[in-house]
Design a protein around this motif. Sequence first.
Motif, PDB file in Angstrom:
ATOM      1  N   UNK A  90       6.240  14.959  19.938  1.00  0.00           N
ATOM      2  CA  UNK A  90       6.783  15.442  18.664  1.00  0.00           C
ATOM      3  C   UNK A  90       5.764  16.210  17.832  1.00  0.00           C
ATOM      4  N   UNK A  91       4.476  16.009  18.109  1.00  0.00           N
ATOM      5  CA  UNK A  91       3.434  16.610  17.268  1.00  0.00           C
ATOM      6  C   UNK A  91       3.522  18.141  17.294  1.00  0.00           C
ATOM      7  N   UNK A  92       3.662  18.747  16.113  1.00  0.00           N
ATOM      8  CA  UNK A  92       3.701  20.206  16.021  1.00  0.00           C
ATOM      9  C   UNK A  92       5.046  20.813  16.347  1.00  0.00           C
ATOM     10  N   UNK A  93       6.054  19.995  16.625  1.00  0.00           N
ATOM     11  CA  UNK A  93       7.381  20.514  16.939  1.00  0.00           C
ATOM     12  C   UNK A  93       8.317  20.336  15.748  1.00  0.00           C
ATOM     13  N   UNK A  94       9.338  21.189  15.713  1.00  0.00           N
ATOM     14  CA  UNK A  94      10.393  21.001  14.719  1.00  0.00           C
ATOM     15  C   UNK A  94      11.288  19.856  15.161  1.00  0.00           C
ATOM     16  N   UNK A  95      12.038  19.261  14.233  1.00  0.00           N
ATOM     17  CA  UNK A  95      12.967  18.193  14.631  1.00  0.00           C
ATOM     18  C   UNK A  95      13.970  18.652  15.682  1.00  0.00           C
ATOM     19  N   UNK A  96      14.436  19.901  15.572  1.00  0.00           N
ATOM     20  CA  UNK A  96      15.394  20.412  16.553  1.00  0.00           C
ATOM     21  C   UNK A  96      14.794  20.517  17.940  1.00  0.00           C
ATOM     22  N   UNK A  97      13.590  21.046  18.026  1.00  0.00           N
ATOM     23  CA  UNK A  97      12.924  21.153  19.327  1.00  0.00           C
ATOM     24  C   UNK A  97      12.692  19.775  19.933  1.00  0.00           C
ATOM     25  N   UNK A  98      12.257  18.842  19.094  1.00  0.00           N
ATOM     26  CA  UNK A  98      12.029  17.490  19.585  1.00  0.00           C
ATOM     27  C   UNK A  98      13.327  16.863  20.067  1.00  0.00           C
ATOM     28  N   UNK A 164      16.898   4.701  18.704  1.00  0.00           N
ATOM     29  CA  UNK A 164      16.574   4.503  17.288  1.00  0.00           C
ATOM     30  C   UNK A 164      15.153   4.995  17.000  1.00  0.00           C
ATOM     31  N   UNK A 165      14.232   4.699  17.908  1.00  0.00           N
ATOM     32  CA  UNK A 165      12.853   5.164  17.744  1.00  0.00           C
ATOM     33  C   UNK A 165      12.799   6.689  17.709  1.00  0.00           C
ATOM     34  N   UNK A 166      13.545   7.361  18.572  1.00  0.00           N
ATOM     35  CA  UNK A 166      13.548   8.820  18.586  1.00  0.00           C
ATOM     36  C   UNK A 166      14.078   9.385  17.267  1.00  0.00           C
ATOM     37  N   UNK A 167      15.099   8.744  16.707  1.00  0.00           N
ATOM     38  CA  UNK A 167      15.636   9.218  15.425  1.00  0.00           C
ATOM     39  C   UNK A 167      14.587   9.066  14.327  1.00  0.00           C
ATOM     40  N   UNK A 168      13.876   7.943  14.316  1.00  0.00           N
ATOM     41  CA  UNK A 168      12.806   7.756  13.334  1.00  0.00           C
ATOM     42  C   UNK A 168      11.754   8.860  13.464  1.00  0.00           C
ATOM     43  N   UNK A 169      11.383   9.179  14.696  1.00  0.00           N
ATOM     44  CA  UNK A 169      10.364  10.213  14.910  1.00  0.00           C
ATOM     45  C   UNK A 169      10.903  11.593  14.535  1.00  0.00           C
ATOM     46  N   UNK A 170      12.181  11.856  14.789  1.00  0.00           N
ATOM     47  CA  UNK A 170      12.767  13.141  14.405  1.00  0.00           C
ATOM     48  C   UNK A 170      12.744  13.313  12.883  1.00  0.00           C
ATOM     49  N   UNK A 171      13.043  12.239  12.147  1.00  0.00           N
ATOM     50  CA  UNK A 171      12.965  12.294  10.684  1.00  0.00           C
ATOM     51  C   UNK A 171      11.522  12.518  10.246  1.00  0.00           C
ATOM     52  N   UNK A 172      10.608  11.840  10.910  1.00  0.00           N
ATOM     53  CA  UNK A 172       9.189  12.014  10.612  1.00  0.00           C
ATOM     54  C   UNK A 172       8.765  13.461  10.879  1.00  0.00           C
ATOM     55  N   UNK A 173       9.252  14.038  11.987  1.00  0.00           N
ATOM     56  CA  UNK A 173       8.916  15.428  12.309  1.00  0.00           C
ATOM     57  C   UNK A 173       9.449  16.381  11.250  1.00  0.00           C
ATOM     58  N   UNK A 175       9.643  15.765   8.098  1.00  0.00           N
ATOM     59  CA  UNK A 175       8.709  15.666   6.970  1.00  0.00           C
ATOM     60  C   UNK A 175       7.412  16.409   7.290  1.00  0.00           C
ATOM     61  N   UNK A 176       6.991  16.320   8.572  1.00  0.00           N
ATOM     62  CA  UNK A 176       5.751  16.945   9.018  1.00  0.00           C
ATOM     63  C   UNK A 176       4.757  15.901   9.482  1.00  0.00           C
ATOM     64  N   UNK A 177       4.444  15.898  10.754  1.00  0.00           N
ATOM     65  CA  UNK A 177       3.569  14.878  11.326  1.00  0.00           C
ATOM     66  C   UNK A 177       2.114  15.308  11.167  1.00  0.00           C
ATOM     67  N   UNK A 178       1.335  14.484  10.499  1.00  0.00           N
ATOM     68  CA  UNK A 178      -0.103  14.680  10.396  1.00  0.00           C
ATOM     69  C   UNK A 178      -0.787  13.341  10.664  1.00  0.00           C
ATOM     70  N   UNK A 179      -2.085  13.381  10.816  1.00  0.00           N
ATOM     71  CA  UNK A 179      -2.844  12.156  11.077  1.00  0.00           C
ATOM     72  C   UNK A 179      -2.651  11.135   9.962  1.00  0.00           C
ATOM     73  N   UNK A 185       2.874   6.013   7.916  1.00  0.00           N
ATOM     74  CA  UNK A 185       4.145   5.696   8.582  1.00  0.00           C
ATOM     75  C   UNK A 185       4.043   4.370   9.328  1.00  0.00           C
ATOM     76  N   UNK A 186       2.982   4.195  10.085  1.00  0.00           N
ATOM     77  CA  UNK A 186       2.824   2.979  10.890  1.00  0.00           C
ATOM     78  C   UNK A 186       2.566   1.759  10.013  1.00  0.00           C
ATOM     79  N   UNK A 187       1.730   1.922   8.990  1.00  0.00           N
ATOM     80  CA  UNK A 187       1.474   0.807   8.086  1.00  0.00           C
ATOM     81  C   UNK A 187       2.751   0.417   7.338  1.00  0.00           C
ATOM     82  N   UNK A 188       3.511   1.405   6.903  1.00  0.00           N
ATOM     83  CA  UNK A 188       4.774   1.128   6.229  1.00  0.00           C
ATOM     84  C   UNK A 188       5.770   0.441   7.139  1.00  0.00           C
ATOM     85  N   UNK A 189       5.822   0.867   8.392  1.00  0.00           N
ATOM     86  CA  UNK A 189       6.720   0.246   9.375  1.00  0.00           C
ATOM     87  C   UNK A 189       6.360  -1.237   9.545  1.00  0.00           C
TER      88      UNK A 189
END
Length: 376
Positions: A90-98, A164-173, A175-179, A185-189
């Motif tokens: 998912x890193x660097x991809x749009x939600x649609x591409x992912x 469900x995990x993929x949907x969470x990552x698509x939403x994250x993507x 927003x924009x995935x950064x370090x 994200x992980x601490x909040x989860x």
Amino acid sequence: MIFTDIFLLMLTAAPQVVESPAMPAGRQRLRILDLLRFCAAFAVVLFHFGDTRAWGGPNAFPTLSAVTMFGVYGVRMFFVISGFVILMSAWGRSPGDFASSRIARLYPAYWASVIILGALALVGLTTDHRPTLSELLANLTMLQHGLRIRDLEIVYWTLWQELVFYVLIAVFAAIGITYRRCLAFLAGWLFLLAIAERVNADLLQAVLIPFSAPYFIAGMALYLIHRFGGSLLPWLLVGAGWALALVQVLGENPPAVQRFGEALGSALVVGVISLIFVVMILVALGRLDGIDWRLLTVLGALSYPLYLFHHHIGFLLIGRLHAPLGKMITLPLVVVLVLALAYAVYRLVEVPLQPRLRAALDRSIRADAGYLDGRG
């Protein structure tokens, strides 16, 4: 020695919080992950084949099952690998591409399994249940678990966790995935998992997938370590995932405890789960990069169709072959046959359909391009 190295890395490595890639932009295939996927799938196969009632009675392999019973934890390895690989994908991809890449990856072999195994079940070749038409239609969507409709196959339950995990990552993507956002994200989860358990919130638990979350979280944190180098916070997230995984699995009254007793059984379960984490830590640190044989790509490709088909087909084959051939011949023969079937599904279904489905999805996502450019 490896634990000492990890501890030193946690304390001394400078956190690399730059948002530009800390590794080459092109995604390098880690073939060791293909091998680990196959090992996880094969462990599940051996667990099911050693445990199935198709042998005509329980405990068909008393000695062998003392090892193969731990194959049930192969799905946990799948989840850690998935956390690592999906964040990488998912890193660097749009939600649609992912989304299009994941749909094209998951659905062709899955649809084939629903159609083939559903047809077998409808003509009476079932494992334990003859599905209704509505159940088959729901299973074609892969949403049946969320709709509280019975899975056609026993192994499908893990696909809902992945979805469900993929949907969470698509939403994250989106927003924009950064370090730094990954760390948050992980601490909040992790924190929300505790809140959901405390207040018994069904909606939160459905979204946070507490069964698989510790493994997804650890896998994602390990990818951060792999990509940016080790630093304290990602290592703490890996440690938290490991601790939660052990709390969870020991609370399930694992079969190993019933078989080997409380002390030895618990130690064995802790050892197996810890081994999964140690192997993935070695992957993240690059210690297993030398395992890079081309054949491993094929083995990795076999893991998904093998997982989807092995239980139903193996059950039917074992039930018909063990009486005339004996169990010592039947077991390896059925293993070979389900591997051959997995290869056939890979070559005849996934290879031709995945790129076509991916291209069609990409075109569909960009169908409004002319309007956006003012040409429509």
